[in-house]
Design an enzyme around this catalytic site. Sequence first.
Site, short mmCIF file in Angstrom:
data_model
loop_
_atom_site.label_atom_id
_atom_site.label_comp_id
_atom_site.label_asym_id
_atom_site.label_seq_id
_atom_site.Cartn_x
_atom_site.Cartn_y
_atom_site.Cartn_z
N ASP A 1 -8.49 3.50 -3.52
CA ASP A 1 -8.70 2.69 -2.32
C ASP A 1 -9.06 3.58 -1.12
OD1 ASP A 1 -8.70 0.88 -0.27
OD2 ASP A 1 -6.99 -0.24 -1.04
N ARG B 1 -13.80 -1.89 -0.78
CA ARG B 1 -14.41 -1.72 -2.12
C ARG B 1 -15.23 -2.91 -2.59
NH1 ARG B 1 -8.90 -0.46 -4.96
NH2 ARG B 1 -8.36 -2.02 -3.40
N CYS C 1 -11.04 -7.13 -4.40
CA CYS C 1 -10.14 -6.01 -4.11
C CYS C 1 -8.97 -6.55 -3.30
CB CYS C 1 -10.87 -4.86 -3.42
SG CYS C 1 -11.57 -5.25 -1.80
P1 4NP Z 1 -9.94 -2.78 0.06
O1 4NP Z 1 -9.08 -1.76 0.96
O2 4NP Z 1 -8.96 -3.50 -0.82
O3 4NP Z 1 -10.84 -1.88 -0.74
O4 4NP Z 1 -10.68 -3.68 1.00
C1 4NP Z 1 -8.00 -2.19 1.75
C2 4NP Z 1 -8.23 -2.75 2.98
C3 4NP Z 1 -7.16 -3.12 3.77
C4 4NP Z 1 -5.86 -2.96 3.33
C5 4NP Z 1 -5.65 -2.41 2.08
C6 4NP Z 1 -6.70 -2.03 1.29
N1 4NP Z 1 -4.78 -3.32 4.14
O5 4NP Z 1 -3.62 -3.10 3.74
O6 4NP Z 1 -4.97 -3.85 5.26
#
Ligand code: 4NP
Length: 156
Positions: free
Chosen positions: A125, A14, A8
């Site tokens: 997300d 995720r 991800c």
């Molecule tokens: P993930 O969610 O891709 O599902 O782990 C996110 C976690 C952090 C960030 C974006 C999406 N971020 O911009 O820090």
Amino acid sequence: MVNILFVCLGNICRSPMAEAIMRQLINKEGLEKDINVDSAGTGDWHVGKQPHEGTRNILDLHNISYKGQRARQLAKADLTSYDYIIGMDTENVGNIRRLAGFQPSGRIQRILDYIEDYPIADVPDPYYTGNFEEVYEMVYKSCQSLLKEIKEEHKL
Ligand code: 4NP
């Protein structure tokens, strides 16, 4: 050994959830010697961190272990080490392919492509939506279906 990598953006919401769920499904079937699972993020902001509180809460609720899981960034070497590189959304898959710059031997696919006739293509997300429950449901279903496919394909 079949190697699966979930990918991800941040590797805190995720893909660590998918990794933990898939590991439990693999263990339930006694396939831990045959199938290896890991996760990574295309971004580096959270490297070294444990899964997001929302992911930890939903996994705790379902008695799924995420022990020892720490965020790491996707590396070019991953593209040749894993047989299945599974992104959570279309953007992840685009980033994986861009990093690859070549046709890797492994299969690069979105996780929801593994659920037949699913109405959406991308796992929302929860870092932005806050809805970890809906992510759990769709990721769990996808993992069941992916594991079934891997077992058939590799005769496990
Ligand atoms: P993930 O969610 O891709 O599902 O782990 C996110 C976690 C952090 C960030 C974006 C999406 N971020 O911009 O820090």
